[in-house]
Design an enzyme around this catalytic site. Structure first.
Site, PDB file in Angstrom:
ATOM      1  N   GLY A   1      25.648  72.513  61.722  1.00 29.70           N
ATOM      2  CA  GLY A   1      25.997  71.101  61.944  1.00 29.70           C
ATOM      3  C   GLY A   1      25.904  70.788  63.429  1.00 29.70           C
TER       4      GLY A   1
ATOM      5  N   SER B   1      29.155  76.127  58.804  1.00 29.83           N
ATOM      6  CA  SER B   1      30.320  76.980  58.676  1.00 29.83           C
ATOM      7  C   SER B   1      31.530  76.309  59.303  1.00 29.83           C
ATOM      8  CB  SER B   1      30.065  78.322  59.374  1.00 29.83           C
ATOM      9  OG  SER B   1      31.248  79.077  59.464  1.00 29.83           O
TER      10      SER B   1
ATOM     11  N   LEU C   1      19.184  74.423  70.162  1.00 25.71           N
ATOM     12  CA  LEU C   1      19.346  75.706  70.839  1.00 25.71           C
ATOM     13  C   LEU C   1      18.682  76.848  70.092  1.00 25.71           C
ATOM     14  CD1 LEU C   1      23.102  75.453  71.915  1.00 25.71           C
ATOM     15  CD2 LEU C   1      21.083  74.924  73.283  1.00 25.71           C
TER      16      LEU C   1
ATOM     17  N   LYS D   1      25.642  55.471  81.083  1.00 28.05           N
ATOM     18  CA  LYS D   1      25.160  56.250  82.224  1.00 28.05           C
ATOM     19  C   LYS D   1      23.935  55.577  82.827  1.00 28.05           C
ATOM     20  CE  LYS D   1      22.926  60.731  83.137  1.00 28.05           C
ATOM     21  NZ  LYS D   1      22.535  62.031  82.545  1.00 28.05           N
TER      22      LYS D   1
ATOM     23  N   PRO E   1      17.696  57.787  89.543  1.00 26.72           N
ATOM     24  CA  PRO E   1      18.192  56.717  88.665  1.00 26.72           C
ATOM     25  C   PRO E   1      17.286  56.474  87.479  1.00 26.72           C
ATOM     26  CG  PRO E   1      17.505  55.900  90.846  1.00 26.72           C
ATOM     27  CD  PRO E   1      16.985  57.276  90.693  1.00 26.72           C
TER      28      PRO E   1
ATOM     29  N   VAL F   1      28.480  71.401  75.131  1.00 23.98           N
ATOM     30  CA  VAL F   1      28.100  71.165  76.527  1.00 23.98           C
ATOM     31  C   VAL F   1      27.171  69.956  76.683  1.00 23.98           C
ATOM     32  CG1 VAL F   1      28.381  73.579  77.143  1.00 23.98           C
ATOM     33  CG2 VAL F   1      26.158  72.775  76.364  1.00 23.98           C
TER      34      VAL F   1
ATOM     35  N   GLY G   1      19.476  68.841  77.160  1.00 22.83           N
ATOM     36  CA  GLY G   1      19.822  69.456  75.885  1.00 22.83           C
ATOM     37  C   GLY G   1      19.538  68.584  74.679  1.00 22.83           C
TER      38      GLY G   1
END
Length: 517
Positions: free
Chosen positions: A11, A36, A331, A75, A93, A44, A343
């Site tokens: 998940g 799980s 990942l 952001k 930027p 992160v 990421g």
């Protein structure tokens, strides 16, 4: 093979982003997420890039719908502190560069820098990006002006774990995605790939979103992992959630990355707290010493009350990302390091290529190889961009920074030629002035290079190529510098009329009726 029935293992943000993307693109497919309850989810990925806007638009969701749930804010930029040298900072930027009226596109600013060497490196972004008037004055607006468009040039800080949960509850399950909470303890497989999970869950396609352990692609199918630690040495992190001391001052619309002894520290403000962490290489410092360096940097009275989490990272990517009937996302596919908030970027960019390669009724080896090639190209380009943050640094105050300063980057990249195109390095080295001139060349390379004071021109070249001498040069280029300064002043003056960032957030996202508990 077909892809009518899909099982996603894992998940978290990547698993539920995968389910969301697939159910949007293929609402008639049978999609199941198995996760799980005993495996902690990596948290992160709290900072995103503006490209996530494309993915949000693709899903047809409104960011206001998930921001409150995820403790999110908007952001506008990424700040780099002490990367070039201690005491210096600069921004990369979002938004489009403004080059209207310039004589030499972005290189007009380098004329200013060469004529007035005392000009700080951070002035580059201030002169070329209108969005910096909002950043520097801590303002916010929905209005568009001179290259800034709210719905294109803002990204998010949010709790990535909560983001995955929001997608599950509010997007995936209502659209028919099935959810199973169960540990995967048995994986039956043969020469064609995965046959079943726990002896009962079968699918045409299995998507590995199991994180660094890569349960399906690596642990089961034994697909080799290509380590890139020789060019991306950071492999560990300490992470912690900290409360605000003074939210009015600390809530900023940007991620701050600060270089310290053996790596760098991220600072990501959310609405009710701050996420921060120290990314480092255990080749240069052990975990305990790194933790102390991190605590020294934070310099907080409540430091002993905080809960620090150590994260082991592996930098690199698997040789193939679509093997037999298993495809990897997130990942489990590969990881660069957290610098430049890449990421979740790799997750949604990989997913768009997955959607493209699942569109045919029968998936061939060509489709699988195309997914691998497209994703590894994205990965390689971003990895090379991250490398440049270290290659261009002038720091040598510790062995870690001296290593980056002394590394023979060209040799490292040539050795990795099958994995990297080396376009950024080679173009920057060979076509130096042209490569930095135009805002669409090389992504953000020009902004990072300006912050690191790596110039596409110099005072001698200006004289040489324009056939002017010492007496003529200031009069010749003075109008160029004047236009830049006038534009920057105009943007800052314009920003005065907008609400302070925190007040704008309270008005539009977190009104008084919002229950912060």
């Amino acid at each position: 093979m077909r892809s009518d029935k899909i099982i996603i293992v894992g998940g978290g943000s990547s698993g539920w982003m995968t389910a969301s993307t697939l159910i949007k693109a293929y609402p008639n497919k049978d999609i199941v997420v198995i996760e799980s309850s005993n495996i902690p989810v990596s948290g992160v990925g709290e900072s995103t890039l503006a490209k996530i806007r494309d993915w949000i638009k693709f899903l047809e969701i409104d960011d206001k719908d998930f921001l409150r749930y995820t403790d999110g804010i908007y952001k506008l930029s990424i700040k780099f502190t002490d990367f070039c040298k201690k005491g210096d900072s600069f921004h990369y930027p979002f938004g489009d560069c403004c080059v209207d009226g310039n004589n030499s596109e972005l290189n007009d600013w380098w004329v200013k820098k060469e004529l007035y060497p005392e000009t700080p490196n951070c002035d580059y972004a201030d002169c070329n990006y209108s969005i910096m008037s909002l950043v520097n004055n801590n303002k916010m607006t929905y209005e568009s002006f001179d290259g800034f468009e709210f719905n294109r040039h803002t990204a998010f800080h949010f709790d990535a774990i909560k983001f995955g949960q929001w997608l599950k509850e509010n997007y995936c399950l209502p659209r028919g995605v099935k959810h199973i909470t169960e540990d995967i303890v048995n994986i039956d497989h043969d020469e064609n790939g995965i046959k079943s999970l726990n002896g009962k869950y079968k699918a045409d396609l299995y998507i590995d979103c199991s994180g660094f352990k890569s349960l399906l692609l690596n642990k089961t199918l034994n697909e080799p992992f290509e380590s890139w630690e020789d060019i991306l040495p950071n492999n560990s992190a300490w992470a912690v959630k900290v409360p605000y001391k003074d939210k009015e001052k600390e809530l900023k619309p940007y991620t701050n990355c600060t270089a310290i002894e053996n790596g760098w520290v991220w600072n990501i403000p959310l609405w009710n707290r701050v996420g921060t962490g120290y990314v480092y290489s255990n080749k240069f410092v052990d975990d305990d010493t790194a933790l102390q360096e991190f605590k020294n940097h934070l310099n907080r009275d409540d430091i002993e009350d905080l809960e620090f989490k150590n994260i082991e990272m592996r930098t690199g990517i698997h040789r193939r990302l679509f093997v037999k009937n298993v495809v990897a996302v997130g990942l489990s596919a590969g990881f660069i390091e957290p610098l430049e908030s890449n990421g979740l970027y790799s997750v949604h960019e990989f997913l768009i290529h997955l959607v493209r390669n699942l569109r045919r009724e029968r998936i061939t080896q060509w489709d699988k190889d195309n997914y691998t090639f497209a994703c590894k190209s994205i990965f390689a380009g971003f990895a090379e961009f991250v490398c440049l943050h270290y290659a261009l640094s002038n720091r040598e105050d510790t062995e870690y920074w001296k290593m980056n300063s002394d590394k023979q980057w060209e040799e490292s990249l040539i050795n990795l030629k099958p994995k990297l195109n080396s376009d950024a390095f080679l173009n920057a080295a060979i076509n130096r002035s042209e490569f930095f001139q135009f805002p669409n060349n090389g992504g953000g390379l020009h902004a990072i290079s300006a912050g690191m004071n790596w110039a596409p021109t110099d005072i001698h070249s200006l004289k040489y190529y324009n056939r002017i001498d010492d007496k003529e040069i200031f009069n010749y280029f003075k109008p160029w510098v004047g236009r830049l300064n006038e534009r920057k002043d105009k943007w800052n003056k314009n920003a005065e009329k907008y609400l302070n960032y925190i007040d704008w957030m309270k008005k539009n996202i977190y009104p008084p009726s919002y229950n912060e508990s």
